[in-house]
Design a protein around this motif. Structure first.
Motif, mmCIF file in Angstrom:
data_model
loop_
_atom_site.group_PDB
_atom_site.id
_atom_site.type_symbol
_atom_site.label_atom_id
_atom_site.label_comp_id
_atom_site.label_asym_id
_atom_site.label_seq_id
_atom_site.Cartn_x
_atom_site.Cartn_y
_atom_site.Cartn_z
ATOM 1 N N ASN A 61 0.853 -1.184 0.000
ATOM 2 C CA ASN A 61 0.000 0.000 0.000
ATOM 3 C C ASN A 61 0.888 1.233 0.000
ATOM 4 O OD1 ASN A 61 -1.282 2.237 1.814
ATOM 5 N ND2 ASN A 61 -3.020 1.077 1.015
ATOM 6 N N ALA A 62 0.655 2.146 -0.950
ATOM 7 C CA ALA A 62 1.515 3.320 -1.096
ATOM 8 C C ALA A 62 1.481 4.203 0.143
ATOM 9 C CB ALA A 62 1.101 4.127 -2.332
ATOM 10 N N LYS A 63 0.324 4.330 0.746
ATOM 11 C CA LYS A 63 0.220 5.190 1.929
ATOM 12 C C LYS A 63 1.035 4.611 3.075
ATOM 13 C CE LYS A 63 -3.666 7.220 2.661
ATOM 14 N NZ LYS A 63 -5.061 7.534 3.020
ATOM 15 N N PHE A 64 0.936 3.306 3.267
ATOM 16 C CA PHE A 64 1.706 2.672 4.340
ATOM 17 C C PHE A 64 3.205 2.821 4.094
ATOM 18 C CE2 PHE A 64 4.045 -1.131 5.704
ATOM 19 C CZ PHE A 64 3.872 -1.027 7.074
ATOM 20 N N LEU A 65 3.655 2.502 2.879
ATOM 21 C CA LEU A 65 5.086 2.577 2.578
ATOM 22 C C LEU A 65 5.609 4.003 2.702
ATOM 23 C CD1 LEU A 65 5.351 0.143 -0.482
ATOM 24 C CD2 LEU A 65 6.115 -0.262 1.865
ATOM 25 N N SER A 66 4.815 4.979 2.278
ATOM 26 C CA SER A 66 5.273 6.370 2.386
ATOM 27 C C SER A 66 5.390 6.801 3.837
ATOM 28 C CB SER A 66 4.320 7.300 1.627
ATOM 29 O OG SER A 66 3.033 7.317 2.231
ATOM 30 N N GLN A 67 4.536 6.269 4.695
ATOM 31 C CA GLN A 67 4.631 6.618 6.110
ATOM 32 C C GLN A 67 5.832 5.954 6.770
ATOM 33 O OE1 GLN A 67 0.675 5.430 7.144
ATOM 34 N NE2 GLN A 67 -0.153 7.496 6.960
ATOM 35 N N VAL A 68 6.112 4.691 6.394
ATOM 36 C CA VAL A 68 7.287 4.008 6.944
ATOM 37 C C VAL A 68 8.566 4.711 6.508
ATOM 38 C CG1 VAL A 68 8.645 1.894 6.869
ATOM 39 C CG2 VAL A 68 6.174 1.758 7.155
ATOM 40 N N PHE A 69 8.694 4.965 5.199
ATOM 41 C CA PHE A 69 9.931 5.521 4.677
ATOM 42 C C PHE A 69 10.017 7.035 4.853
ATOM 43 C CE2 PHE A 69 10.094 1.355 2.873
ATOM 44 C CZ PHE A 69 11.446 1.089 2.740
ATOM 45 N N GLY A 70 8.887 7.695 5.028
ATOM 46 C CA GLY A 70 8.923 9.142 5.252
ATOM 47 C C GLY A 70 9.721 9.515 6.481
ATOM 48 N N ASP A 71 9.595 8.733 7.540
ATOM 49 C CA ASP A 71 10.298 9.038 8.778
ATOM 50 C C ASP A 71 11.725 8.518 8.785
ATOM 51 O OD1 ASP A 71 8.402 10.482 10.435
ATOM 52 O OD2 ASP A 71 7.191 8.665 10.318
ATOM 53 N N VAL A 72 12.150 7.857 7.714
ATOM 54 C CA VAL A 72 13.534 7.398 7.596
ATOM 55 C C VAL A 72 14.303 8.265 6.601
ATOM 56 C CG1 VAL A 72 15.000 5.478 6.881
ATOM 57 C CG2 VAL A 72 12.937 5.035 8.199
ATOM 58 N N LEU A 73 13.670 8.591 5.488
ATOM 59 C CA LEU A 73 14.337 9.376 4.449
ATOM 60 C C LEU A 73 14.414 10.854 4.797
ATOM 61 C CD1 LEU A 73 12.683 7.698 1.328
ATOM 62 C CD2 LEU A 73 14.923 7.206 2.311
ATOM 63 N N LEU A 74 13.450 11.356 5.560
ATOM 64 C CA LEU A 74 13.445 12.760 5.985
ATOM 65 C C LEU A 74 13.396 12.804 7.506
ATOM 66 C CD1 LEU A 74 11.273 12.504 3.347
ATOM 67 C CD2 LEU A 74 11.398 14.986 3.587
ATOM 68 N N LYS A 75 14.347 13.539 8.103
ATOM 69 C CA LYS A 75 14.382 13.635 9.559
ATOM 70 C C LYS A 75 14.796 15.045 9.963
ATOM 71 C CE LYS A 75 17.197 10.095 10.048
ATOM 72 N NZ LYS A 75 18.032 9.041 10.681
ATOM 73 N N PRO A 76 14.177 15.592 11.014
ATOM 74 C CA PRO A 76 14.593 16.913 11.496
ATOM 75 C C PRO A 76 15.921 16.817 12.232
ATOM 76 C CG PRO A 76 12.933 15.998 12.947
ATOM 77 C CD PRO A 76 13.075 15.024 11.807
ATOM 78 N N GLN A 77 16.712 17.876 12.171
ATOM 79 C CA GLN A 77 18.012 17.848 12.839
ATOM 80 C C GLN A 77 17.864 17.935 14.350
ATOM 81 O OE1 GLN A 77 20.833 20.635 11.260
ATOM 82 N NE2 GLN A 77 22.558 19.550 12.142
ATOM 83 N N LEU A 78 16.844 18.682 14.807
ATOM 84 C CA LEU A 78 16.580 18.821 16.233
ATOM 85 C C LEU A 78 15.232 18.198 16.555
ATOM 86 C CD1 LEU A 78 17.755 22.529 16.751
ATOM 87 C CD2 LEU A 78 19.006 20.438 17.324
#
Length: 710
Positions: free
Chosen positions: A664-681
């Motif tokens: 499911n695209a929504k599930f995969l985007s949520q899993v990888f969203g928090d790995v590929l993009l991360k705040p510095q602080l």
């Protein structure tokens, strides 16, 4: 960091009932609280001494507890629960209900969304409580789809104190809450009771993963984030849940197992019950008790019927749903049954009525004992100071590998004539007692004269710990072991982290054409190369070869695998993947899910994320439109952009086979969203965390649902 924020945000707890004074700003003290003037260490000893003599000032009183577990498969509560919550004509004193898979939506799995199903099921439970008895909700806690609710008779409330909750997530990377356990712990008079509701790893062959999930939940459960407040400290632990242990046999084929189940050949089938097999090997649920099973397997049914699974997968019948307990006092099971009348799920609910013997305090007798203990402590305090002996003060772990735990013990002995209390304390100007790569168990305790305690030190270098280790990869920590009212001991912990691609930057990895380490650990440790890379040199590779190796394995072996990136892998397999990519040898694992989790770990380990910190704000700003997201991506460094494109291309390929792998695209985007993009602080505040997590997933979603090539 993003995933850890996420799972902390997903946990929902709530209490109701104005009569409970633990809800107030000033928590009610136990009835065992001692008089003023007692120091912290002395108070601990007093409580312990009182507990040792509690039979002298307490009387046993029965308490009937109804425990229910039900995997509701994400369904709405369309059935009345009267027969489930009133199994006989004697309403229970305490009712504990554990649900699994309350909500299966991707949003509930990964975001801090209040699920409407929780409120609907809570309302349906309230309607189904036994008539003629006033119940109050003591507490409830939800970890994604795992919900635990405890009700108590209103007349029992004055005897209940210290209500606390805890949770452990055992989903992928040990963080996502699709699997795990929640617990509510409370005292009935002087008896400490903990109710645990868990959902362990699925699939017929994942026995060891289930065993590990149980061990993780039992050992990692902490109440109110207090390291000393664990399940080990409870008088009674009741464990309910979808434990997912199946029926498996080399002697019987699936058709024979189904035939035996339909003929009610329960005793024959139970010979092949995985949970019984594992308990007989003493690897899980040691000291726990389960009553005799005299009911049909509770899984898997066609929803709405009493027919075992007739789908294409044709899952074999099994007793996935169980209730067990361990106790240092008497517990009697009056009733253990399933409830086949409930048909809305592919599981049948299971209940047990347990009669606990709780200790009721005689206040006058207790005061006499307390006075005796205080007088004895006064005498002892004047006689001596704590005397201790350590068998060693240096712990050397030698070679340490990423994501591979090692444990070493030391022995602390009481060589004096009186009990002493010990605790590990932070060094001056430090906030924590040890480095993130090290854990200590126990961190505090009391040792009687002539006795000893074994203190275990565990080194485990995960992504969080990796970022705190210097370029020389040396592990070096000094611990302070403090004796209350006594001296301090200093313990040295050392080790050496083996070179690994995990935790290296993308900039470094694309400039290294050869394996980051050779097959010989000995040579590696002696030479200790750190691969100094010139960041201004031209990249030799389009993407890190390690990333290609992991994704290529997933492409070759996992395109049709269901629940990819939702199921945890094996720690042993993850170690094998690490060694394979670091030495450029073939990946050999027992489960493709281990390689999937390794991909998440690898992407999460980069010091500067795939979307670099400097570009994080603008990518979130342009997450709503694909064209804007593409423009934001073009400004990113070539190597980082290539990694992002490559991962998204693989995920699009995975989605192109969703008819078989159910991705499911929504599930995969949520899993990888928090790995590929991360705040510095760290992002402070629940609302901000939820908002930015949605934006991260939306940015990735644009590239999973649209073809992208420069």
């Amino acid at each position: 960091q993003g995933i850890m924020q996420l799972i902390q945000a997903v946990v929902s707890t709530q209490s109701t009932g104005d009569a409970l004074d633990y809800e107030s700003a000033q928590p009610r003290q136990r009835t065992t609280a001692v008089s003023s003037g007692i120091t912290y260490g002395r108070e601990t000893v007093v409580h312990r001494s009182l507990n040792l003599r509690k039979t002298e000032f307490t009387n046993l009183q029965p308490c009937r507890v109804l425990c229910v577990t039900w995997n509701v498969n994400g369904q709405m509560p369309s059935e009345d629960l009267d027969t489930l919550l009133s199994v006989d004509d004697r309403p229970a004193d305490v009712i504990c209900v554990g649900y699994q898979e309350l909500d299966l939506s991707a949003e509930t799995l990964l975001l801090n969304n209040d699920t409407s199903k929780e409120q609907l099921w809570m309302g349906k439970m309230k309607e189904g409580l036994p008539r003629g008895v006033d119940y109050k909700q003591l507490k409830h806690i939800r970890l994604v789809g795992i919900l635990l609710v405890v009700y108590v008779r209103e007349t029992l409330l004055p005897r209940i104190t210290d209500v606390v909750v805890g949770y452990v997530s055992t989903g992928i990377m040990g963080m996502l809450g699709n699997k795990g356990g929640v617990s509510i712990k409370f005292n009935i008079d002087m008896t400490t009771v903990a109710i645990v509701n868990s959902h362990l790893a699925a699939h017929q062959e994942m026995v060891e993963r289930r065993n590990q999930d149980y061990r993780d939940i039992f050992t990692r459960m902490r109440f109110n984030n207090d390291e000393s407040n664990t399940l080990k400290n409870c008088d009674i632990v009741v464990w309910v849940g979808d434990l997912n242990y199946r029926v498996s046999s080399d002697e019987l084929n699936p058709e024979q197992i189904r035939d035996l189940a339909e003929k009610w050949e329960i005793s024959t089938l139970l010979r092949f019950d995985q949970l019984r097999e594992q308990r007989n090997k003493h690897v899980v649920f040691e000291e726990f008790v389960e009553d005799t099973i005299n009911f049909m397997p509770t899984y898997k049914y066609d929803p709405g019927t009493d027919k075992f699974d007739t789908s294409e997968k044709c899952r074999m019948p099994a007793w996935c749903d169980r209730i067990l307990w361990k106790s240092n006092t008497s517990v009697k099971c009056e009733d253990y049954r399933s409830h086949p009348i409930h048909k809305l799920s592919d599981h049948k609910p299971v209940s047990a009525v347990l009669v606990l013997q709780t200790r009721v305090v005689d206040v006058q007798r207790k005061q006499v004992i307390l006075d005796e203990i205080l007088k004895d402590l006064d005498r002892q305090a004047n006689d001596s100071l704590p005397q201790a002996a350590l068998n060693r003060t240096e712990v050397d772990f030698d070679v340490v590998k990423y994501m591979e735990a090692q444990e070493q013990p030391i022995t602390l002995k009481n060589s004096g004539t009186d009990p002493f209390e010990f605790e590990f304390i932070p060094k001056l100007e430090d906030r924590s007692i040890c480095a993130p790569w090290l854990t200590i168990e126990p961190q505090s305790g009391i040792v009687d004269p002539g006795n000893f305690v074994i203190i275990n030190f565990t080194v485990h270098v995960n992504n969080r710990a990796l970022k705190t280790i210097g370029p020389d990869r040396k592990l070096d920590e000094i611990l302070v072991l403090h004796l209350v009212n006594g001296k301090d001991y200093f313990i040295s912990v050392t080790g050496y982290l083996v070179q690994t691609a995990f935790g290296r930057s993308i900039t470094d990895l694309v400039r290294l054409p050869d394996p980051i380490r050779g097959a010989s650990l000995l040579v590696l440790v002696e030479q200790a190369p750190d691969f100094k890379v010139d960041p201004t040199s031209q990249p030799l590779l389009n993407i890190p070869k390690e990333l290609w190796k992991i994704v290529d394995y997933l492409y070759q072996n996992g395109l049709y695998e269901e629940e990819l990136f939702a199921v945890r892998g094996s720690p042993i397999d993850i170690g094998a993947v690490r060694d394979a990519v670091d030495t450029d040898t073939p990946i050999r694992v027992s489960s493709v899910h281990s390689v999937a989790e390794s991909l998440i770990l690898f992407l999460d380990s980069f010091p500067d994320p795939v979307i670099p910190y400097a570009h994080y704000p603008i990518c979130l700003e342009h997450c709503n439109h694909f064209a804007n997201s593409r423009r934001a991506l073009k400004d990113i460094d070539f190597s980082h952009r290539n990694v992002f494109k490559y991962v998204c291309a693989y995920l699009r390929e995975l989605l192109s086979h969703s008819d078989r792998n159910k991705s499911n695209a929504k599930f995969l985007s949520q899993v990888f969203g928090d790995v590929l993009l991360k705040p510095q602080l760290p992002e402070i505040g629940n609302n901000l965390q939820k908002s930015t997590s949605k934006k991260r997933s939306l940015f990735v979603y644009q590239f999973l649902t649209n073809d992208y090539d420069e």
